[in-house]
Design a protein around this motif. Structure first.
Motif, PDB file in Angstrom:
ATOM      1  N   PHE A 334       0.811  -1.214   0.000  1.00 64.04           N
ATOM      2  CA  PHE A 334       0.000   0.000   0.000  1.00 64.04           C
ATOM      3  C   PHE A 334       0.849   1.272   0.000  1.00 64.04           C
ATOM      4  O   PHE A 334       0.329   2.348  -0.283  1.00 64.04           O
ATOM      5  N   SER A 335       2.131   1.146   0.343  1.00 59.13           N
ATOM      6  CA  SER A 335       3.010   2.317   0.244  1.00 59.13           C
ATOM      7  C   SER A 335       3.450   2.566  -1.195  1.00 59.13           C
ATOM      8  O   SER A 335       3.929   3.652  -1.522  1.00 59.13           O
ATOM      9  N   GLN A 336       3.332   1.557  -2.063  1.00 58.94           N
ATOM     10  CA  GLN A 336       3.638   1.666  -3.492  1.00 58.94           C
ATOM     11  C   GLN A 336       5.076   2.148  -3.730  1.00 58.94           C
ATOM     12  O   GLN A 336       5.325   2.987  -4.584  1.00 58.94           O
ATOM     13  N   SER A 337       5.994   1.600  -2.973  1.00 58.29           N
ATOM     14  CA  SER A 337       7.402   1.963  -3.115  1.00 58.29           C
ATOM     15  C   SER A 337       8.070   1.037  -4.123  1.00 58.29           C
ATOM     16  O   SER A 337       8.222  -0.161  -3.878  1.00 58.29           O
ATOM     17  N   LEU A 338       8.448   1.593  -5.263  1.00 58.53           N
ATOM     18  CA  LEU A 338       9.100   0.792  -6.299  1.00 58.53           C
ATOM     19  C   LEU A 338      10.471   0.315  -5.830  1.00 58.53           C
ATOM     20  O   LEU A 338      10.883  -0.804  -6.138  1.00 58.53           O
ATOM     21  N   GLY A 339      11.168   1.143  -5.064  1.00 58.19           N
ATOM     22  CA  GLY A 339      12.505   0.777  -4.601  1.00 58.19           C
ATOM     23  C   GLY A 339      12.499  -0.464  -3.737  1.00 58.19           C
ATOM     24  O   GLY A 339      13.296  -1.384  -3.953  1.00 58.19           O
ATOM     25  N   SER A 340      11.591  -0.529  -2.756  1.00 56.81           N
ATOM     26  CA  SER A 340      11.537  -1.710  -1.894  1.00 56.81           C
ATOM     27  C   SER A 340      11.002  -2.919  -2.644  1.00 56.81           C
ATOM     28  O   SER A 340      11.372  -4.062  -2.339  1.00 56.81           O
ATOM     29  N   ALA A 341      10.155  -2.693  -3.658  1.00 53.20           N
ATOM     30  CA  ALA A 341       9.650  -3.800  -4.471  1.00 53.20           C
ATOM     31  C   ALA A 341      10.771  -4.452  -5.271  1.00 53.20           C
ATOM     32  O   ALA A 341      10.666  -5.617  -5.663  1.00 53.20           O
ATOM     33  N   LEU A 342      11.838  -3.715  -5.534  1.00 53.44           N
ATOM     34  CA  LEU A 342      12.994  -4.267  -6.236  1.00 53.44           C
ATOM     35  C   LEU A 342      14.057  -4.772  -5.261  1.00 53.44           C
ATOM     36  O   LEU A 342      14.668  -5.820  -5.486  1.00 53.44           O
ATOM     37  N   ALA A 343      14.278  -4.031  -4.159  1.00 51.32           N
ATOM     38  CA  ALA A 343      15.382  -4.344  -3.253  1.00 51.32           C
ATOM     39  C   ALA A 343      15.115  -5.581  -2.407  1.00 51.32           C
ATOM     40  O   ALA A 343      16.006  -6.434  -2.244  1.00 51.32           O
ATOM     41  N   LEU A 344      13.912  -5.713  -1.866  1.00 50.12           N
ATOM     42  CA  LEU A 344      13.640  -6.820  -0.959  1.00 50.12           C
ATOM     43  C   LEU A 344      13.624  -8.186  -1.654  1.00 50.12           C
ATOM     44  O   LEU A 344      14.122  -9.163  -1.080  1.00 50.12           O
ATOM     45  N   PRO A 345      13.080  -8.318  -2.871  1.00 54.65           N
ATOM     46  CA  PRO A 345      13.225  -9.609  -3.561  1.00 54.65           C
ATOM     47  C   PRO A 345      14.683  -9.982  -3.831  1.00 54.65           C
ATOM     48  O   PRO A 345      15.038 -11.167  -3.782  1.00 54.65           O
ATOM     49  N   ILE A 346      15.516  -8.989  -4.117  1.00 53.94           N
ATOM     50  CA  ILE A 346      16.944  -9.268  -4.308  1.00 53.94           C
ATOM     51  C   ILE A 346      17.545  -9.805  -3.014  1.00 53.94           C
ATOM     52  O   ILE A 346      18.323 -10.775  -3.016  1.00 53.94           O
ATOM     53  N   ALA A 347      17.175  -9.189  -1.889  1.00 58.29           N
ATOM     54  CA  ALA A 347      17.667  -9.665  -0.595  1.00 58.29           C
ATOM     55  C   ALA A 347      17.175 -11.083  -0.312  1.00 58.29           C
ATOM     56  O   ALA A 347      17.921 -11.919   0.211  1.00 58.29           O
ATOM     57  N   LEU A 348      15.921 -11.372  -0.665  1.00 56.66           N
ATOM     58  CA  LEU A 348      15.371 -12.711  -0.454  1.00 56.66           C
ATOM     59  C   LEU A 348      16.132 -13.750  -1.272  1.00 56.66           C
ATOM     60  O   LEU A 348      16.480 -14.826  -0.766  1.00 56.66           O
TER      61      LEU A 348
END
Length: 573
Positions: A334-348
């Motif tokens: 719901f925050s619609q943050s594109l950066g975290s949508a890219l960064a967190l899957p990379i971390a996973l």
């Protein structure tokens, strides 16, 4: 253990008991303490001074102290905080900070009693720096500080008071040689970074602003690192610290979801797009904060899944961790943050890859993911491009992604003229545009803001946001703020962090001790969190903000403690 070591350990235990005040004549010492190596007795908590606390089991004793610390500081922050509209005690005819003082006194007392608990629980106070607390006021003058700043100041004063009282017998004392050993090669780049930040105050046009930023984003976080290195010595301390981080994220997730569903009109956003922002002024701040926290949840989940699959753990623990992660994922969506949508899957993916011990399985999995990525990228090239290009479109066909490019060009132009020392911490706006946020901007005849695309009359969209406080790139922000030497020191810290992380992972993989191997999820969580923060930092500010600076340096402190707990040498033998 020989008789000399046993006598030395016994003497240390006696010193610990003596320095902490009253002793019950019937108090006993855990026999395991007497079998610790010399020096380990400093990690033994002092005996309770209250009879009712002594009757509790260690588990419930610790939970009661933790609850007391959290409630006392929380009530101090809330009671009489006029910035939250909670000044309901005006009938007392005294300043609000006075009638909230008893709660602060309770926190100080409990911190004195269990300083490591207070230090470890401090991350719970980090996100609320936007809504400060008046600590003291005189006439029209007020001293306002964030909850995290107040907490770290109290912990530092308690530590200083205990050191002055006990001197060399202070249980958390580290000599200069021990501190240098714990910091290892990090000490030099940290000192250079601090020196560069201090110099940037001198060159800043708004020195008061730069000094405040130095205190909030450099001095206080590094003071917290010192407290962590001194006071947190055991795996339980680290787990409490990580638990506090996760608890803070969970609370932000709940606040964000309540705000999103019950208060859909977002007063902090200039657009008509409703986004969850919780306690922050910008929705992206949630993702930036979660970058430092959610990877720990990922690593813990994967670790418990592996143990449950082998019959060494219960599946209900896996379900519980998943349930705790759901609110975090939801508020991120719901925050619609594109950066975290890219960064967190990379971390996973990073944590998953390091969790796979079988090299053949790892290579096959990596090959399958790569093939799926290529096929998906080719098949969905056009829709993905359109999606990214139109992300958070301002209604004029200009997306946040296209604005980033010209924002980076603006930063490079600023750096070209201030490459060595920077423009000063939090002085970006003074040079970026004409604005009222930085009054010094009115003294200039021109600014670095690129309003139209070079060679055209087409707007870049940056003129719609003249008060952007940073260039949306962690490296450009550091370079522009504190200069070349600060940037080089920061890159060196990241390089040393990566090298130490790899060494600790190797030591854990080679160890046959269950206690050492049980720290693997913590190590992978630290590595994944730093990776996520750096990835999103390429398109946003993931460091020079008060809560994020505490998180960054906190990750470094956790890794340094893990090095000690795993017995990892600074140099490979």
């Amino acid at each position: 253990m020989n008789s000399h070591d046993l006598a030395q350990s016994t003497a240390r235990v006696a010193d610990v008991l003596a320095e902490d005040g009253e002793q019950d004549e019937h108090a006993t010492v855990d026999v395991d303490v007497l079998h610790m190596p010399a020096g380990a007795a400093n990690d033994v908590p002092p005996p309770s001074t209250f009879q009712f606390l002594r009757s509790l089991t260690p588990f419930w004793h610790d939970r009661l102290i933790e609850a007391g610390l959290i409630l006392s500081m929380g009530l101090y922050y809330l009671v009489g905080n006029t910035h939250l509209g909670l000044d309901v005690g005006s009938f007392l005819h005294m300043p609000p900070y006075l009638y909230s003082f008893p709660f602060l006194a309770i926190f100080v007392y409990l911190s004195w009693y269990r300083l490591p608990f207070a230090v470890a629980l401090l991350p719970l106070a980090l996100p609320y720096y936007f809504m400060q607390k008046t600590v003291f006021s005189y006439g029209s003058h007020e001293l306002n500080f964030g909850l995290g700043e107040i907490s770290v100041a109290v912990c530092a004063l308690v530590a200083a008071g205990q050191f002055l009282l006990h001197g060399k017998r202070w249980r958390y004392r580290l000599s200069w040689a021990e501190l240098r050993q714990r910091l290892g090669p990090f000490s030099i780049p940290i000192l250079i970074f601090v020196a560069a930040a201090l110099v940037s105050i001198v060159v800043a046009v708004e020195r008061q602003t730069a000094l405040r930023a130095f205190r909030e984003e450099v001095f206080d976080p590094l003071l917290y690192v010192l407290l962590v290195l001194c006071c947190l010595r055991t795996r339980e301390d680290l787990k409490r610290l990580v638990g506090a981080l996760f608890g803070s994220a969970l609370l932000i997730a709940v606040i964000g979801l309540i705000q999103y569903f019950l208060f859909p009109i977002d007063p902090q956003q200039a657009t008509d797009i409703n986004r969850a922002h919780a306690v922050y002024g910008n929705a992206n701040s949630i993702g930036l904060f979660f970058d430092y926290i959610l990877p720990f949840g990922m690593a813990l989940l994967i670790w418990h899944v592996d143990k449950a699959r082998r019959g060494q753990d219960k599946w209900w623990l896996v379900v519980l961790i998943l349930i705790c992660c759901v609110p975090l994922i939801g508020v991120l969506a719901f925050s619609q943050s594109l950066g975290s949508a890219l960064a967190l899957p990379i971390a996973l993916l990073f944590i998953l890859a390091l969790s796979v011990r079988n090299r053949k399985t790892l290579l096959i999995g990596a090959g399958v993911l790569l093939a799926l990525g290529i096929v998906g990228g080719v098949a969905l090239h056009r829709p993905l491009t359109n999606f990214i290009a139109s992300w958070h479109d301002n209604g004029k066909g200009i997306s946040t992604v296209s604005k980033r490019y010209y924002l980076w060009l603006t930063a490079l132009q600023m750096i070209r003229n201030h490459s060595v020392f920077g423009v000063g911490m939090d002085n970006w706006l003074c040079y970026y545009s004409l604005n009222n946020t930085c009054p010094a901007s009115h003294a200039f005849n021109s600014w670095y803001l690129i309003t139209v695309k070079p060679g055209t009359l087409i707007s870049t969209g940056l003129s719609d946001e003249p008060t952007l406080s940073h260039p949306h790139d962690i490296f450009l922000q550091i370079w522009a703020s504190i200069g070349l030497f600060g940037l080089l020191a920061f890159v060196t810290i990241l390089a040393f962090f990566s090298r130490l992380f790899v060494r600790i992972v190797k030591i854990i993989r080679q160890s046959s001790h269950a206690d050492v191997r049980s720290l693997e999820w913590l190590v992978l969580g630290v590595g994944g969190a730093m990776l996520a923060a750096c990835c999103q930092g390429l398109i946003d500010s993931s460091f020079l903000e008060q809560d994020l600076a505490f998180c960054f340096w906190g990750l470094l402190a956790v890794l340094l403690i893990l090095r000690v707990l795993t017995g990892t040498p600074w140099r490979e033998k």
